[in-house]
Design a protein around this motif. Sequence first.
Motif, PDB file in Angstrom:
ATOM      1  N   ASN A  87       0.819  -1.218   0.000  1.00 25.93           N
ATOM      2  CA  ASN A  87       0.000   0.000   0.000  1.00 25.93           C
ATOM      3  C   ASN A  87       0.856   1.273   0.000  1.00 25.93           C
ATOM      4  N   GLY A 139      -1.576   3.858  -2.916  1.00 26.22           N
ATOM      5  CA  GLY A 139      -2.292   2.608  -2.674  1.00 26.22           C
ATOM      6  C   GLY A 139      -1.872   1.438  -3.527  1.00 26.22           C
ATOM      7  N   SER A 184      -0.097  -2.071  -4.102  1.00 28.07           N
ATOM      8  CA  SER A 184       0.359  -3.278  -3.398  1.00 28.07           C
ATOM      9  C   SER A 184       0.645  -4.363  -4.437  1.00 28.07           C
TER      10      SER A 184
END
Length: 203
Positions: free
Chosen positions: A12, A26, A28
Amino acid sequence: MSTPESILKINNIEVKYHEVILVVKGVSIEVPKKGIIALLGANGAGKSTTLKAISGLLKHEDGQVTDGSIEFMGERIDRMGPEKIAKMGIVQVIEGRRVFEHLTVEQNLKVGAHMRKYGRSVKEGLEMVYHYFPRLKEKRTETAGFISGGEQQMTVVGRALMTSPKLILLDEPSMGLAPLLIHEIFNIITKLNQEEGISILLV
Protein backbone atom coordinates in the motif's frame (compact mmCIF):
# COMPACT_ATOMS: atom_id res chain seq x y z
CA MET A 1 6.79 -9.64 6.97
CA SER A 2 6.91 -11.35 3.59
CA THR A 3 5.82 -14.95 3.35
CA PRO A 4 8.49 -17.52 2.43
CA GLU A 5 6.99 -17.76 -1.06
CA SER A 6 7.44 -14.06 -1.87
CA ILE A 7 10.73 -12.34 -2.60
CA LEU A 8 9.21 -8.83 -2.83
CA LYS A 9 6.20 -7.36 -1.10
CA ILE A 10 4.91 -3.84 -1.71
CA ASN A 11 2.39 -2.82 0.94
CA ASN A 12 0.00 0.00 0.00
CA ILE A 13 2.73 2.50 -0.89
CA GLU A 14 2.37 6.20 -1.59
CA VAL A 15 5.08 8.08 -3.49
CA LYS A 16 5.60 11.83 -3.66
CA TYR A 17 8.07 13.99 -5.55
CA HIS A 18 9.42 17.15 -3.91
CA GLU A 19 7.31 16.24 -0.85
CA VAL A 20 4.11 17.56 -2.47
CA ILE A 21 3.44 15.92 -5.87
CA LEU A 22 1.52 12.66 -5.32
CA VAL A 23 2.46 10.20 -8.08
CA VAL A 24 1.55 6.78 -6.68
CA LYS A 25 -1.08 5.92 -4.08
CA GLY A 26 -2.29 2.61 -2.67
CA VAL A 27 -0.10 0.26 -4.73
CA SER A 28 0.36 -3.28 -3.40
CA ILE A 29 2.24 -5.98 -5.31
CA GLU A 30 3.74 -9.31 -4.35
CA VAL A 31 6.40 -11.02 -6.46
CA PRO A 32 6.84 -14.74 -5.74
CA LYS A 33 10.28 -16.31 -5.57
CA LYS A 34 11.31 -17.38 -9.07
CA GLY A 35 8.16 -15.73 -10.45
CA ILE A 36 7.37 -13.23 -13.22
CA ILE A 37 4.91 -10.42 -12.53
CA ALA A 38 3.80 -7.76 -15.04
CA LEU A 39 2.55 -4.40 -13.78
CA LEU A 40 0.03 -2.98 -16.25
CA GLY A 41 -1.37 0.54 -16.58
CA ALA A 42 -1.69 3.57 -18.82
CA ASN A 43 1.19 5.95 -19.53
CA GLY A 44 1.67 8.21 -16.54
CA ALA A 45 0.01 5.77 -14.14
CA GLY A 46 3.17 5.50 -12.03
CA LYS A 47 4.61 2.16 -13.21
CA SER A 48 8.17 3.43 -13.67
CA THR A 49 7.93 5.35 -10.39
CA THR A 50 6.96 2.14 -8.62
CA LEU A 51 10.06 0.38 -9.99
CA LYS A 52 12.26 3.29 -8.88
CA ALA A 53 10.68 3.12 -5.43
CA ILE A 54 11.82 -0.52 -5.21
CA SER A 55 15.35 0.10 -6.51
CA GLY A 56 15.87 3.28 -4.48
CA LEU A 57 16.43 5.43 -7.58
CA LEU A 58 13.61 7.75 -6.47
CA LYS A 59 16.06 9.42 -4.12
CA HIS A 60 18.04 10.76 -7.09
CA GLU A 61 14.87 12.48 -8.39
CA ASP A 62 13.80 14.03 -5.06
CA GLY A 63 11.10 11.41 -4.64
CA GLN A 64 10.31 9.22 -1.65
CA VAL A 65 7.94 6.58 -0.36
CA THR A 66 5.81 8.59 2.07
CA ASP A 67 3.45 5.83 3.19
CA GLY A 68 3.34 2.03 3.17
CA SER A 69 6.42 -0.19 2.93
CA ILE A 70 8.53 -2.28 0.56
CA GLU A 71 10.07 -5.55 1.76
CA PHE A 72 12.68 -7.66 -0.03
CA MET A 73 13.31 -11.15 1.31
CA GLY A 74 11.60 -10.11 4.53
CA GLU A 75 13.69 -6.95 5.05
CA ARG A 76 12.28 -3.45 4.68
CA ILE A 77 14.13 -1.53 1.96
CA ASP A 78 12.11 1.64 1.24
CA ARG A 79 14.38 3.71 3.48
CA MET A 80 17.63 2.28 2.05
CA GLY A 81 19.88 3.88 -0.56
CA PRO A 82 20.07 2.47 -4.09
CA GLU A 83 23.63 1.12 -3.66
CA LYS A 84 22.66 -1.02 -0.67
CA ILE A 85 19.50 -2.23 -2.42
CA ALA A 86 21.53 -3.20 -5.50
CA LYS A 87 23.98 -5.18 -3.38
CA MET A 88 21.06 -7.11 -1.87
CA GLY A 89 20.34 -8.48 -5.36
CA ILE A 90 17.88 -6.04 -6.98
CA VAL A 91 18.78 -4.53 -10.34
CA GLN A 92 16.68 -2.19 -12.48
CA VAL A 93 16.88 -2.01 -16.26
CA ILE A 94 15.78 1.56 -16.98
CA GLU A 95 13.70 2.26 -20.08
CA GLY A 96 15.43 3.66 -23.13
CA ARG A 97 18.28 1.14 -23.61
CA ARG A 98 20.88 3.05 -21.57
CA VAL A 99 24.11 1.59 -22.92
CA PHE A 100 27.51 3.24 -22.50
CA GLU A 101 27.68 4.21 -26.15
CA HIS A 102 31.47 4.60 -26.47
CA LEU A 103 32.28 1.28 -24.82
CA THR A 104 32.18 -2.08 -26.56
CA VAL A 105 29.36 -4.52 -25.88
CA GLU A 106 31.63 -6.65 -23.67
CA GLN A 107 32.87 -3.61 -21.75
CA ASN A 108 29.24 -2.67 -21.11
CA LEU A 109 28.59 -6.13 -19.72
CA LYS A 110 31.65 -6.02 -17.47
CA VAL A 111 30.38 -2.79 -15.87
CA GLY A 112 27.55 -4.83 -14.34
CA ALA A 113 30.01 -7.21 -12.70
CA HIS A 114 31.29 -4.41 -10.42
CA MET A 115 27.92 -4.31 -8.61
CA ARG A 116 27.81 -7.96 -7.68
CA LYS A 117 28.36 -8.94 -4.06
CA TYR A 118 28.49 -12.69 -4.68
CA GLY A 119 27.97 -15.23 -7.44
CA ARG A 120 29.84 -15.96 -10.65
CA SER A 121 33.24 -14.66 -11.69
CA VAL A 122 33.36 -12.11 -14.53
CA LYS A 123 34.33 -14.86 -16.98
CA GLU A 124 31.49 -17.12 -15.82
CA GLY A 125 29.07 -14.20 -15.99
CA LEU A 126 30.05 -13.43 -19.57
CA GLU A 127 29.68 -17.08 -20.55
CA MET A 128 26.18 -17.11 -19.05
CA VAL A 129 25.16 -13.89 -20.83
CA TYR A 130 26.50 -15.15 -24.16
CA HIS A 131 24.64 -18.42 -23.63
CA TYR A 132 21.32 -16.57 -23.44
CA PHE A 133 22.26 -13.82 -25.90
CA PRO A 134 24.45 -15.45 -28.57
CA ARG A 135 24.06 -12.37 -30.73
CA LEU A 136 25.98 -10.37 -28.12
CA LYS A 137 28.90 -12.77 -28.40
CA GLU A 138 29.06 -11.98 -32.11
CA LYS A 139 28.94 -8.24 -31.34
CA ARG A 140 31.13 -8.25 -28.22
CA THR A 141 33.95 -6.14 -29.73
CA GLU A 142 31.63 -3.64 -31.45
CA THR A 143 30.92 -0.19 -30.03
CA ALA A 144 27.57 -0.32 -28.22
CA GLY A 145 26.39 2.98 -29.69
CA PHE A 146 26.45 1.50 -33.19
CA ILE A 147 24.58 -1.77 -32.68
CA SER A 148 20.84 -2.11 -33.28
CA GLY A 149 18.15 -1.12 -30.76
CA GLY A 150 17.33 -4.76 -30.09
CA GLU A 151 20.99 -5.58 -29.49
CA GLN A 152 21.27 -2.60 -27.14
CA GLN A 153 18.29 -3.92 -25.18
CA MET A 154 19.96 -7.32 -24.97
CA THR A 155 23.12 -5.58 -23.75
CA VAL A 156 21.40 -3.75 -20.88
CA VAL A 157 19.59 -6.94 -19.80
CA GLY A 158 22.90 -8.81 -20.05
CA ARG A 159 24.60 -6.12 -17.98
CA ALA A 160 21.92 -6.57 -15.32
CA LEU A 161 22.57 -10.32 -15.33
CA MET A 162 26.26 -9.68 -14.62
CA THR A 163 25.28 -8.36 -11.18
CA SER A 164 24.10 -11.87 -10.15
CA PRO A 165 20.60 -10.54 -9.36
CA LYS A 166 17.83 -12.18 -7.38
CA LEU A 167 15.23 -9.76 -8.78
CA ILE A 168 15.30 -7.85 -12.08
CA LEU A 169 13.06 -4.81 -12.59
CA LEU A 170 12.41 -4.32 -16.32
CA ASP A 171 11.02 -0.96 -17.46
CA GLU A 172 9.42 -1.10 -20.94
CA PRO A 173 11.84 -3.71 -22.37
CA SER A 174 9.89 -3.87 -25.65
CA MET A 175 9.70 -0.12 -26.33
CA GLY A 176 10.51 0.76 -29.93
CA LEU A 177 11.44 -2.78 -30.97
CA ALA A 178 10.15 -4.81 -33.92
CA PRO A 179 7.64 -7.57 -33.03
CA LEU A 180 10.10 -10.38 -33.83
CA LEU A 181 12.72 -8.88 -31.53
CA ILE A 182 10.15 -8.38 -28.78
CA HIS A 183 9.24 -12.07 -29.05
CA GLU A 184 12.92 -13.07 -28.94
CA ILE A 185 13.71 -10.92 -25.89
CA PHE A 186 10.68 -12.10 -23.93
CA ASN A 187 11.54 -15.72 -24.73
CA ILE A 188 15.01 -15.13 -23.28
CA ILE A 189 13.54 -13.41 -20.20
CA THR A 190 11.29 -16.43 -19.64
CA LYS A 191 14.29 -18.78 -19.94
CA LEU A 192 16.24 -16.70 -17.43
CA ASN A 193 13.38 -17.00 -14.99
CA GLN A 194 12.97 -20.75 -15.49
CA GLU A 195 16.64 -21.79 -15.72
CA GLU A 196 18.37 -19.27 -13.44
CA GLY A 197 15.52 -18.82 -10.93
CA ILE A 198 15.61 -15.02 -11.20
CA SER A 199 12.42 -13.24 -10.14
CA ILE A 200 11.24 -10.59 -12.61
CA LEU A 201 8.93 -7.58 -12.28
CA LEU A 202 8.26 -5.81 -15.56
CA VAL A 203 6.15 -2.92 -16.74
